[in-house]
Design a protein around this motif. Sequence first.
Motif, short mmCIF file in Angstrom:
data_model
loop_
_atom_site.label_atom_id
_atom_site.label_comp_id
_atom_site.label_asym_id
_atom_site.label_seq_id
_atom_site.Cartn_x
_atom_site.Cartn_y
_atom_site.Cartn_z
N MET A 1 0.69 -1.26 0.09
CA MET A 1 0.09 -0.23 0.05
C MET A 1 0.84 1.20 0.06
SD MET A 1 -3.08 -1.21 2.64
CE MET A 1 -4.13 0.05 2.28
N ALA A 2 2.02 1.21 0.56
CA ALA A 2 2.97 2.15 0.66
C ALA A 2 3.35 2.60 -0.89
CB ALA A 2 4.25 2.09 1.62
N LYS A 3 3.85 1.60 -1.46
CA LYS A 3 4.39 1.63 -2.88
C LYS A 3 3.10 2.22 -3.85
CE LYS A 3 7.82 -1.98 -3.12
NZ LYS A 3 8.15 -3.14 -3.62
N LEU A 4 1.73 2.11 -3.44
CA LEU A 4 0.82 2.50 -4.22
C LEU A 4 0.41 3.95 -3.58
CD1 LEU A 4 -1.28 -0.76 -4.31
CD2 LEU A 4 -0.06 0.35 -6.08
N THR B 1 8.45 -3.22 11.69
CA THR B 1 8.79 -4.39 10.94
C THR B 1 8.62 -3.95 9.48
OG1 THR B 1 6.93 -5.54 11.29
CG2 THR B 1 8.92 -6.25 12.39
N ALA B 2 7.87 -3.07 9.05
CA ALA B 2 7.37 -2.60 8.04
C ALA B 2 8.78 -1.98 7.13
CB ALA B 2 6.26 -1.55 7.59
N GLU B 3 9.21 -2.59 5.83
CA GLU B 3 10.17 -2.13 5.30
C GLU B 3 10.07 -0.62 4.88
OE1 GLU B 3 11.17 -4.88 2.16
OE2 GLU B 3 11.83 -6.42 3.35
N SER B 4 8.64 -0.17 4.67
CA SER B 4 8.29 1.04 3.94
C SER B 4 8.30 1.89 5.00
CB SER B 4 7.12 0.96 3.23
OG SER B 4 6.11 0.38 4.16
N ASP B 5 8.40 1.53 6.55
CA ASP B 5 8.07 2.40 7.50
C ASP B 5 8.87 2.21 8.87
OD1 ASP B 5 6.82 4.41 8.84
OD2 ASP B 5 5.09 3.21 9.50
N PRO B 6 10.17 2.05 8.59
CA PRO B 6 11.12 1.76 9.61
C PRO B 6 11.07 2.48 11.09
CG PRO B 6 12.32 2.49 7.97
CD PRO B 6 10.94 2.65 7.35
N LYS B 7 10.58 3.44 10.99
CA LYS B 7 10.58 4.66 12.02
C LYS B 7 9.04 4.97 12.58
CE LYS B 7 14.70 7.07 10.39
NZ LYS B 7 15.36 8.45 9.93
N MET C 1 10.76 -21.41 20.03
CA MET C 1 9.53 -21.58 19.13
C MET C 1 9.50 -20.51 18.21
SD MET C 1 7.17 -23.29 17.92
CE MET C 1 7.10 -24.99 18.65
N LYS C 2 9.50 -19.23 18.88
CA LYS C 2 9.29 -17.84 18.15
C LYS C 2 10.39 -17.95 17.13
CE LYS C 2 8.58 -12.94 18.76
NZ LYS C 2 8.52 -11.71 19.62
N ALA C 3 11.56 -18.60 17.23
CA ALA C 3 12.46 -18.30 16.17
C ALA C 3 12.03 -19.30 14.98
CB ALA C 3 13.74 -19.18 16.60
N LYS C 4 10.95 -20.14 15.09
CA LYS C 4 10.57 -20.83 13.90
C LYS C 4 9.31 -20.25 13.25
CE LYS C 4 11.66 -25.36 16.00
NZ LYS C 4 11.23 -26.68 16.23
N LEU C 5 8.99 -18.99 13.65
CA LEU C 5 7.80 -18.40 13.10
C LEU C 5 8.34 -17.35 11.97
CD1 LEU C 5 5.98 -17.25 16.43
CD2 LEU C 5 5.37 -19.30 14.91
N GLN C 6 7.75 -17.39 10.85
CA GLN C 6 8.12 -16.76 9.73
C GLN C 6 7.07 -15.53 9.29
OE1 GLN C 6 10.07 -18.84 6.56
NE2 GLN C 6 9.65 -20.49 7.48
N MET C 7 7.39 -14.31 8.99
CA MET C 7 6.65 -13.39 8.68
C MET C 7 6.68 -13.05 7.07
SD MET C 7 6.40 -9.51 10.01
CE MET C 7 6.26 -10.00 11.53
N PHE C 8 5.37 -12.99 6.66
CA PHE C 8 5.32 -12.74 5.24
C PHE C 8 6.22 -11.07 4.69
CE2 PHE C 8 1.33 -15.22 5.43
CZ PHE C 8 2.09 -16.38 4.89
N LYS C 9 6.70 -11.24 3.73
CA LYS C 9 7.37 -9.95 3.10
C LYS C 9 6.63 -9.60 1.81
CE LYS C 9 11.64 -10.46 5.06
NZ LYS C 9 13.19 -10.59 5.05
N GLU C 10 6.65 -8.47 1.20
CA GLU C 10 6.14 -8.06 0.14
C GLU C 10 7.00 -8.63 -0.97
OE1 GLU C 10 5.73 -6.51 -3.26
OE2 GLU C 10 7.04 -5.29 -2.37
N LEU C 11 6.56 -9.35 -2.06
CA LEU C 11 7.36 -10.06 -2.85
C LEU C 11 7.74 -9.31 -4.20
CD1 LEU C 11 5.67 -13.73 -2.37
CD2 LEU C 11 8.00 -12.82 -1.22
N GLY C 12 7.09 -8.41 -4.32
CA GLY C 12 7.11 -7.41 -5.48
C GLY C 12 6.73 -8.51 -6.88
N ARG C 13 7.51 -8.58 -7.92
CA ARG C 13 7.11 -9.41 -9.14
C ARG C 13 6.88 -11.04 -8.84
NH1 ARG C 13 10.50 -6.99 -14.06
NH2 ARG C 13 9.64 -4.67 -14.05
N GLY C 14 7.59 -11.33 -7.58
CA GLY C 14 7.36 -12.77 -7.34
C GLY C 14 6.09 -13.06 -6.87
#
Length: 354
Positions: free
Chosen positions: A99-102, A125-131, A327-340
């Motif tokens: 949404m930030a890219k848009l 954690t948002a790459e578009s909003d680190p602060k 256990m938390k170390a086994k949790l994965q968060m989705f990232k924005e994949l771009g064209r992927g």
Amino acid sequence: MNKLCSKLVSRKIKKSIAMAGLAATSVAFSSMSYADETLNLYNWGEYINPEVLTKFTEETGIKVTLDTYSSNEEMLAKLQAGAKGYDIVFPSVHMQDIMAKLSLLEKTDISQSPKFKNIDASFLTAESDPKGEYCLPYAWGNVGILYNKNKVSELSSWEDFFALPDQGQNIAMLDDMREVIGVGLMMDGKSVNSVEKDELKSAQEFLISKKDKVSAFTYDSIPMVQSGDIAAAQWYVGAMLYVFDNPETLAYVIPEEGATMYQENMCVLKGAPNKANAKRFMEFFMTPEIAALNTKQQTNGSMNTEAIKLLPSYLRDNPNINPPKEMKAKLQMFKELGRGIKLYDRVWTKIRTS
């Protein structure tokens, strides 16, 4: 329209037809005042404690309306189709980045608020909003397995989950592309953000091999697990709300192979009609007592460090809600994949149509 303005308008109308123009002006003014006293939220279904909204209205006089969606994609599609009037949305982090890219999000500088000191900075954690200049970290949790103990004596892994149909039991998965494909990737020890074609193909083949054993892809599996029609279902940790209500029948587990970790943030839309009220709600939500009130009802994780101190121990110390480090170390968060993301679209289409 507030009562005072209504009475004034009514009095003017009764007094003289000649004053109709003035009355019309008063009506227009009161309507503007009413608009300034509203806030329109667009959130995941049942993803906020109604009592939080009631308390906000009691404290501020601002009336809150709430519409709901069942997926990030549904929310974005509605906004892109031209939906107007919403002030705040609650996207997952990867959707916030999209949404930030848009250019859909308003800069709020919420991190400059004195109350922001209550927010655990590790959740920026948002790459578009680190602060934290745009959105406020709202809630986090994991997506594991809810199961009926009358149907399943014990369950600890995705392997156990997919073995249930061979034991005559029904299972369900979320109707969510990233969540379902994510399980296929985790079963192969891969990242849920992989854009490697071979890794995605392997996940696709695994999920297709299990598809005929999945009774439903749905967001509405909880009633079926409660009744026993479904023995187990992929679902959010918010299911702990039902587990606490009926611990003799229901249980929730983070699978041994790992699970996805979700995080939703509170964001103001660039086209929001009530930006000041939206910012006021964000400030209100950072109050520890309010954040704790929401977490108690939602049974997920809070980013508000002061709110966590106010939680009862059965929530604060629950390993499913606040998992230990290993256990938390086994949790994965989705990232924005771009064209992927196009690769995922193709894999998902293949899974659903096979």
